[in-house]
Motif scaffolding. Structure first.
Motif, PDB file in Angstrom:
ATOM      1  N   TYR A 241      55.083   6.298  57.025  1.00 53.21           N
ATOM      2  CA  TYR A 241      54.979   5.275  58.066  1.00 53.21           C
ATOM      3  C   TYR A 241      54.170   4.066  57.605  1.00 53.21           C
ATOM      4  CZ  TYR A 241      55.296   3.763  62.932  1.00 53.21           C
ATOM      5  OH  TYR A 241      55.617   3.077  64.079  1.00 53.21           O
ATOM      6  N   ALA A 242      53.143   4.303  56.800  1.00 52.11           N
ATOM      7  CA  ALA A 242      52.321   3.195  56.297  1.00 52.11           C
ATOM      8  C   ALA A 242      53.174   2.222  55.483  1.00 52.11           C
ATOM      9  CB  ALA A 242      51.166   3.727  55.455  1.00 52.11           C
ATOM     10  N   GLY A 243      54.091   2.762  54.692  1.00 49.65           N
ATOM     11  CA  GLY A 243      54.991   1.905  53.922  1.00 49.65           C
ATOM     12  C   GLY A 243      55.953   1.152  54.811  1.00 49.65           C
ATOM     13  N   LEU A 244      56.421   1.810  55.869  1.00 53.33           N
ATOM     14  CA  LEU A 244      57.318   1.151  56.818  1.00 53.33           C
ATOM     15  C   LEU A 244      56.646  -0.072  57.440  1.00 53.33           C
ATOM     16  CD1 LEU A 244      59.953   1.202  58.589  1.00 53.33           C
ATOM     17  CD2 LEU A 244      58.632   2.556  60.224  1.00 53.33           C
TER      18      LEU A 244
ATOM     19  N   GLN B 110      60.665   8.906  69.302  1.00 56.72           N
ATOM     20  CA  GLN B 110      59.227   9.148  69.297  1.00 56.72           C
ATOM     21  C   GLN B 110      58.636   9.089  67.896  1.00 56.72           C
ATOM     22  OE1 GLN B 110      57.700  11.852  72.493  1.00 56.72           O
ATOM     23  NE2 GLN B 110      59.767  12.677  72.420  1.00 56.72           N
ATOM     24  N   TRP B 111      59.460   9.320  66.885  1.00 56.19           N
ATOM     25  CA  TRP B 111      58.974   9.217  65.511  1.00 56.19           C
ATOM     26  C   TRP B 111      58.503   7.795  65.205  1.00 56.19           C
ATOM     27  CZ3 TRP B 111      61.035   5.703  62.162  1.00 56.19           C
ATOM     28  CH2 TRP B 111      62.253   5.121  62.530  1.00 56.19           C
ATOM     29  N   LEU B 112      59.083   6.812  65.880  1.00 53.19           N
ATOM     30  CA  LEU B 112      58.747   5.418  65.642  1.00 53.19           C
ATOM     31  C   LEU B 112      57.649   4.924  66.573  1.00 53.19           C
ATOM     32  CD1 LEU B 112      59.382   2.694  64.225  1.00 53.19           C
ATOM     33  CD2 LEU B 112      61.105   2.298  66.009  1.00 53.19           C
ATOM     34  N   MET B 113      57.701   5.341  67.856  1.00 49.29           N
ATOM     35  CA  MET B 113      56.816   4.772  68.871  1.00 49.29           C
ATOM     36  C   MET B 113      55.722   5.698  69.357  1.00 49.29           C
ATOM     37  SD  MET B 113      59.685   2.718  71.118  1.00 49.29           S
ATOM     38  CE  MET B 113      60.472   4.228  71.680  1.00 49.29           C
TER      39      MET B 113
ATOM     40  N   ARG C  42      51.491   5.101  73.966  1.00 54.95           N
ATOM     41  CA  ARG C  42      50.704   4.295  73.030  1.00 54.95           C
ATOM     42  C   ARG C  42      51.585   4.022  71.818  1.00 54.95           C
ATOM     43  NH1 ARG C  42      45.237   3.196  72.706  1.00 54.95           N
ATOM     44  NH2 ARG C  42      44.441   2.607  70.652  1.00 54.95           N
ATOM     45  N   CYS C  43      52.143   2.816  71.765  1.00 52.21           N
ATOM     46  CA  CYS C  43      53.141   2.522  70.741  1.00 52.21           C
ATOM     47  C   CYS C  43      52.525   2.532  69.346  1.00 52.21           C
ATOM     48  CB  CYS C  43      53.789   1.171  71.017  1.00 52.21           C
ATOM     49  SG  CYS C  43      55.054   0.748  69.786  1.00 52.21           S
ATOM     50  N   LYS C  44      53.014   3.438  68.517  1.00 53.07           N
ATOM     51  CA  LYS C  44      52.499   3.560  67.159  1.00 53.07           C
ATOM     52  C   LYS C  44      52.833   2.327  66.326  1.00 53.07           C
ATOM     53  CE  LYS C  44      52.569   6.746  63.207  1.00 53.07           C
ATOM     54  NZ  LYS C  44      53.146   8.015  62.685  1.00 53.07           N
ATOM     55  N   TYR C  45      53.993   1.744  66.568  1.00 55.84           N
ATOM     56  CA  TYR C  45      54.433   0.565  65.803  1.00 55.84           C
ATOM     57  C   TYR C  45      53.497  -0.612  66.054  1.00 55.84           C
ATOM     58  CZ  TYR C  45      57.794  -2.747  63.762  1.00 55.84           C
ATOM     59  OH  TYR C  45      58.413  -3.692  62.984  1.00 55.84           O
ATOM     60  N   LEU C  46      53.118  -0.835  67.298  1.00 55.69           N
ATOM     61  CA  LEU C  46      52.180  -1.904  67.632  1.00 55.69           C
ATOM     62  C   LEU C  46      50.772  -1.572  67.145  1.00 55.69           C
ATOM     63  CD1 LEU C  46      51.260  -4.482  69.044  1.00 55.69           C
ATOM     64  CD2 LEU C  46      51.235  -3.207  71.204  1.00 55.69           C
ATOM     65  N   GLU C  47      50.361  -0.340  67.348  1.00 57.49           N
ATOM     66  CA  GLU C  47      49.009   0.059  66.962  1.00 57.49           C
ATOM     67  C   GLU C  47      48.803  -0.045  65.454  1.00 57.49           C
ATOM     68  OE1 GLU C  47      45.834   3.625  67.998  1.00 57.49           O
ATOM     69  OE2 GLU C  47      47.981   4.046  68.102  1.00 57.49           O
ATOM     70  N   GLU C  48      49.803   0.333  64.677  1.00 61.42           N
ATOM     71  CA  GLU C  48      49.664   0.298  63.229  1.00 61.42           C
ATOM     72  C   GLU C  48      49.822  -1.116  62.666  1.00 61.42           C
ATOM     73  OE1 GLU C  48      48.811   2.772  61.198  1.00 61.42           O
ATOM     74  OE2 GLU C  48      48.648   4.190  62.853  1.00 61.42           O
ATOM     75  N   SER C  49      50.695  -1.916  63.260  1.00 59.33           N
ATOM     76  CA  SER C  49      50.894  -3.281  62.759  1.00 59.33           C
ATOM     77  C   SER C  49      49.776  -4.220  63.208  1.00 59.33           C
ATOM     78  CB  SER C  49      52.235  -3.833  63.237  1.00 59.33           C
ATOM     79  OG  SER C  49      52.261  -4.010  64.641  1.00 59.33           O
ATOM     80  N   LYS C  50      49.203  -3.952  64.374  1.00 66.14           N
ATOM     81  CA  LYS C  50      48.081  -4.748  64.904  1.00 66.14           C
ATOM     82  C   LYS C  50      48.452  -6.222  65.062  1.00 66.14           C
ATOM     83  CE  LYS C  50      44.601  -1.791  62.652  1.00 66.14           C
ATOM     84  NZ  LYS C  50      45.570  -0.947  61.927  1.00 66.14           N
ATOM     85  N   CYS C  51      49.723  -6.492  65.379  1.00 63.59           N
ATOM     86  CA  CYS C  51      50.174  -7.874  65.387  1.00 63.59           C
ATOM     87  C   CYS C  51      51.124  -8.133  66.548  1.00 63.59           C
ATOM     88  CB  CYS C  51      50.860  -8.207  64.058  1.00 63.59           C
ATOM     89  SG  CYS C  51      51.461  -9.916  63.952  1.00 63.59           S
ATOM     90  N   VAL C  52      50.779  -9.119  67.385  1.00 67.82           N
ATOM     91  CA  VAL C  52      51.643  -9.511  68.491  1.00 67.82           C
ATOM     92  C   VAL C  52      52.971 -10.045  67.962  1.00 67.82           C
ATOM     93  CG1 VAL C  52      51.925 -11.146  70.401  1.00 67.82           C
ATOM     94  CG2 VAL C  52      49.729  -9.992  70.064  1.00 67.82           C
TER      95      VAL C  52
END
Length: 269
Positions: free
Chosen positions: A86-89, A152-155, A179-189
């Motif tokens: 996921y970190a690479g994604l 759910q694997w994505l979000m 708690r969206c993982k994609y938003l939380e990991e990217s930290k970017c609006v």
């Protein structure tokens, strides 16, 4: 993003460490389009001093779906991260965001990625035969349930909920992401808006015939999907006026350059 809504089977072998649960009753029960679906289960894990919260435990197919989605992104971006999983994604998503000449370019690329995940005839058939049923409610209900089961694997943890429709009725065509993982990991609006929210809304409306409004919450990282609801015009969408997150790496760099603590609107939103 919700890219694999129709690819994942609705049942998983019992050997899987994490199982999705099928609807307890058939989706279509009567002409009124009443639907029933058992609640999706999740594991409870300890989250330090903050107590416990639900976290998604990856299933047997999740690595396959992540790799498929990442490969589609890499093909469009022309670059891949050295980081696994996921970190690479997320790094590829950052490159997708920064490589677009305009936000519109980025959104168009994200839509192409979503389209590439489906056989063209499948999207055409769904839009032609399923989307018109029940005034659009059948398609919205179906997609909400499949999204909650397969993305759910994505979000992260997702549950189906009821939303208000434009005709004044309510319908269980919503998906709430805790708690969206994609938003939380990217930290970017900007990444949320231009590689997920706007492209996903466009994809479902234009290529599956189902209106969708996504309402991300940049305070607690939750997100509400409302299938069957048209999004507002860009000038009326408050999400597009959100400031950068204080944890956004891009915002931090801008603050250092400006020697200011003010965080303005995200330059990529």
């Amino acid at each position: 993003m919700t890219p694999l809504t129709l690819l994942r089977p609705l049942s998983i072998p019992s050997s899987s460490p994490s199982r999705s649960y099928l609807p307890s009753k058939p989706l279509v029960q009567n002409p009124s389009f009443c639907f029933s679906c058992s609640s999706l289960r999740s594991e409870q894990v300890t989250a330090g001093v903050t107590g416990t919260r639900s976290e998604y435990k990856p299933g047997v197919f999740d690595d396959l779906f992540l790799s498929l989605f990442r490969n589609k992104m890499v093909k469009e971006v022309g670059w891949d991260s050295d980081k696994p999983g996921y970190a690479g994604l997320i790094e590829v998503a950052n490159r997708l965001m920064s490589s677009g000449r305009t936000n519109s370019d980025t959104r168009d690329t994200a839509v192409r990625i979503l389209r590439s995940l489906f056989p063209p005839f499948l999207l055409d058939l769904y839009k032609l035969f399923i989307s018109p049923l029940g005034g659009g409610k059948v398609a919205a209900l179906m997609i909400a349930r499949v999204t909650a089961l397969t993305c759910q694997w994505l979000m992260g943890i997702c549950t189906v909920n009821s939303v208000d429709l434009p005709d004044g009725t309510s319908c269980e065509s919503g998906v709430f992401v805790e708690r969206c993982k994609y938003l939380e990991e990217s930290k970017c609006v900007g990444i949320c808006v231009n590689t997920c929210k706007l492209p996903t809304q466009t994809f479902f409306k234009d290529y599956m015939g189902v209106p969708l409004l996504m309402e991300p919450n940049f305070t607690d990282y939750s997100c509400q999907f409302k299938f069957g609801v048209l999004p507002p015009q860009p000038e009326d969408d408050i999400t597009l006026k959100e400031p950068c997150l204080e944890v956004c790496p891009m915002a931090s760099r801008r603050q250092q350059v400006a020697q200011s603590t003010d965080v303005g609107q995200c330059p990529k939103a």
